[in-house]
Design a protein around this motif. Structure first.
Motif, PDB file in Angstrom:
ATOM      1  N   MET A  47       0.853  -1.171   0.000  1.00  0.00           N
ATOM      2  CA  MET A  47       0.000   0.000   0.000  1.00  0.00           C
ATOM      3  C   MET A  47       0.905   1.241   0.000  1.00  0.00           C
ATOM      4  N   THR A  48       0.599   2.172  -0.871  1.00  0.00           N
ATOM      5  CA  THR A  48       1.397   3.392  -0.972  1.00  0.00           C
ATOM      6  C   THR A  48       1.018   4.379   0.134  1.00  0.00           C
ATOM      7  N   PRO A  49       1.915   5.335   0.428  1.00  0.00           N
ATOM      8  CA  PRO A  49       1.556   6.366   1.412  1.00  0.00           C
ATOM      9  C   PRO A  49       0.312   7.156   0.978  1.00  0.00           C
ATOM     10  N   ILE A  50       0.119   7.331  -0.313  1.00  0.00           N
ATOM     11  CA  ILE A  50      -1.056   8.061  -0.798  1.00  0.00           C
ATOM     12  C   ILE A  50      -2.325   7.295  -0.458  1.00  0.00           C
ATOM     13  N   GLU A  51      -2.309   5.990  -0.710  1.00  0.00           N
ATOM     14  CA  GLU A  51      -3.477   5.174  -0.363  1.00  0.00           C
ATOM     15  C   GLU A  51      -3.690   5.155   1.145  1.00  0.00           C
ATOM     16  N   LYS A  52      -2.610   5.030   1.919  1.00  0.00           N
ATOM     17  CA  LYS A  52      -2.737   5.040   3.377  1.00  0.00           C
ATOM     18  C   LYS A  52      -3.380   6.337   3.862  1.00  0.00           C
ATOM     19  N   ALA A  53      -2.951   7.450   3.282  1.00  0.00           N
ATOM     20  CA  ALA A  53      -3.508   8.748   3.693  1.00  0.00           C
ATOM     21  C   ALA A  53      -4.985   8.844   3.318  1.00  0.00           C
ATOM     22  N   ALA A  54      -5.335   8.404   2.119  1.00  0.00           N
ATOM     23  CA  ALA A  54      -6.738   8.462   1.686  1.00  0.00           C
ATOM     24  C   ALA A  54      -7.607   7.569   2.559  1.00  0.00           C
ATOM     25  N   ARG A  55      -7.114   6.395   2.876  1.00  0.00           N
ATOM     26  CA  ARG A  55      -7.861   5.495   3.759  1.00  0.00           C
ATOM     27  C   ARG A  55      -8.022   6.120   5.148  1.00  0.00           C
ATOM     28  N   SER A  56      -6.979   6.750   5.647  1.00  0.00           N
ATOM     29  CA  SER A  56      -7.044   7.390   6.963  1.00  0.00           C
ATOM     30  C   SER A  56      -8.069   8.513   6.990  1.00  0.00           C
ATOM     31  N   LEU A  57      -8.104   9.325   5.934  1.00  0.00           N
ATOM     32  CA  LEU A  57      -9.109  10.386   5.865  1.00  0.00           C
ATOM     33  C   LEU A  57     -10.517   9.811   5.823  1.00  0.00           C
ATOM     34  N   CYS A  58     -10.683   8.756   5.062  1.00  0.00           N
ATOM     35  CA  CYS A  58     -11.999   8.114   4.968  1.00  0.00           C
ATOM     36  C   CYS A  58     -12.456   7.629   6.337  1.00  0.00           C
ATOM     37  N   ILE A  59     -11.565   6.963   7.040  1.00  0.00           N
ATOM     38  CA  ILE A  59     -11.888   6.459   8.384  1.00  0.00           C
ATOM     39  C   ILE A  59     -12.157   7.621   9.338  1.00  0.00           C
ATOM     40  N   ALA A  60     -11.353   8.671   9.240  1.00  0.00           N
ATOM     41  CA  ALA A  60     -11.537   9.835  10.115  1.00  0.00           C
ATOM     42  C   ALA A  60     -12.900  10.490   9.906  1.00  0.00           C
ATOM     43  N   HIS A  61     -13.439  10.363   8.702  1.00  0.00           N
ATOM     44  CA  HIS A  61     -14.758  10.920   8.414  1.00  0.00           C
ATOM     45  C   HIS A  61     -15.871   9.900   8.632  1.00  0.00           C
ATOM     46  N   GLY A  62     -15.533   8.796   9.297  1.00  0.00           N
ATOM     47  CA  GLY A  62     -16.546   7.809   9.665  1.00  0.00           C
ATOM     48  C   GLY A  62     -16.931   6.851   8.558  1.00  0.00           C
ATOM     49  N   GLY A  63     -16.163   6.822   7.485  1.00  0.00           N
ATOM     50  CA  GLY A  63     -16.501   5.949   6.368  1.00  0.00           C
ATOM     51  C   GLY A  63     -15.868   4.576   6.465  1.00  0.00           C
ATOM     52  N   ASN A  64     -16.479   3.636   5.773  1.00  0.00           N
ATOM     53  CA  ASN A  64     -15.907   2.303   5.622  1.00  0.00           C
ATOM     54  C   ASN A  64     -15.009   2.368   4.400  1.00  0.00           C
ATOM     55  N   GLU A  65     -13.718   2.338   4.611  1.00  0.00           N
ATOM     56  CA  GLU A  65     -12.756   2.565   3.538  1.00  0.00           C
ATOM     57  C   GLU A  65     -12.898   1.610   2.358  1.00  0.00           C
ATOM     58  N   ASP A  66     -13.364   0.389   2.609  1.00  0.00           N
ATOM     59  CA  ASP A  66     -13.456  -0.609   1.550  1.00  0.00           C
ATOM     60  C   ASP A  66     -14.846  -0.718   0.933  1.00  0.00           C
ATOM     61  N   ASP A  67     -15.794   0.085   1.400  1.00  0.00           N
ATOM     62  CA  ASP A  67     -17.146   0.063   0.839  1.00  0.00           C
ATOM     63  C   ASP A  67     -17.081   0.465  -0.630  1.00  0.00           C
ATOM     64  N   GLN A  83      -8.034  15.233  -1.961  1.00  0.00           N
ATOM     65  CA  GLN A  83      -7.585  15.926  -0.752  1.00  0.00           C
ATOM     66  C   GLN A  83      -6.154  15.528  -0.399  1.00  0.00           C
ATOM     67  N   VAL A  84      -5.841  14.253  -0.523  1.00  0.00           N
ATOM     68  CA  VAL A  84      -4.489  13.781  -0.232  1.00  0.00           C
ATOM     69  C   VAL A  84      -3.498  14.443  -1.178  1.00  0.00           C
ATOM     70  N   LEU A  85      -3.821  14.492  -2.454  1.00  0.00           N
ATOM     71  CA  LEU A  85      -2.918  15.108  -3.426  1.00  0.00           C
ATOM     72  C   LEU A  85      -2.743  16.593  -3.152  1.00  0.00           C
ATOM     73  N   ALA A  86      -3.798  17.257  -2.710  1.00  0.00           N
ATOM     74  CA  ALA A  86      -3.684  18.683  -2.368  1.00  0.00           C
ATOM     75  C   ALA A  86      -2.722  18.873  -1.193  1.00  0.00           C
ATOM     76  N   VAL A  87      -2.802  17.995  -0.206  1.00  0.00           N
ATOM     77  CA  VAL A  87      -1.907  18.088   0.943  1.00  0.00           C
ATOM     78  C   VAL A  87      -0.464  17.812   0.514  1.00  0.00           C
ATOM     79  N   ILE A  88      -0.279  16.807  -0.319  1.00  0.00           N
ATOM     80  CA  ILE A  88       1.072  16.486  -0.795  1.00  0.00           C
ATOM     81  C   ILE A  88       1.667  17.676  -1.536  1.00  0.00           C
ATOM     82  N   GLU A  89       0.872  18.315  -2.370  1.00  0.00           N
ATOM     83  CA  GLU A  89       1.361  19.499  -3.090  1.00  0.00           C
ATOM     84  C   GLU A  89       1.729  20.604  -2.108  1.00  0.00           C
ATOM     85  N   ALA A  90       0.926  20.762  -1.070  1.00  0.00           N
ATOM     86  CA  ALA A  90       1.205  21.805  -0.078  1.00  0.00           C
ATOM     87  C   ALA A  90       2.474  21.496   0.723  1.00  0.00           C
TER      88      ALA A  90
END
Length: 102
Positions: free
Chosen positions: A1-21, A35-42
């Motif tokens: 799993m890439t750091p980008i995927e890890k970050a996206a999954r973490s955001l999904c979980i933080a917002h109460g979502g089921n990451e694999d749904d 959102q992850v890509l925007a943060v990486i650019e920043a």
């Protein structure tokens, strides 16, 4: 799993979502990729603290090191710089909490 995927999954979980749904056709975590890509650019340019943390490893890199050694050094630089960034974030959050306290 890439750091980008890890970050996206973490955001999904933080917002109460089921990451694999995948009821919408794609796993829910993929909706957080913009959102992850925007943060990486920043975060593209390191802070002064991150530069200092990374430079500690670079000072010890020698031309006689193996490719594995250079890769390990590069990974350590990244980790030290990200640790410095995390510390900066903690300081900012603590200062913000202090201002918000009644």
């Amino acid at each position: 799993m890439t750091p980008i995927e890890k970050a996206a999954r973490s955001l999904c979980i933080a917002h109460g979502g089921n990451e694999d749904d995948a009821s919408t056709g794609s796993p829910r975590w993929t909706a957080y990729l913009p959102q992850v890509l925007a943060v990486i650019e920043a975060l593209h340019e390191p802070s002064d603290g991150m530069r200092e943390a990374g430079s500690e490893i670079i000072r010890h890199v020698g031309h006689e090191e193996s490719d594995f050694g250079h890769q390990s050094d590069a990974a350590n630089v990244w980790r030290f710089m990200m640790d410095a960034l995390h510390q900066d974030a903690r300081h900012i959050m603590a200062a913000d909490m202090t201002r918000a306290a009644p």
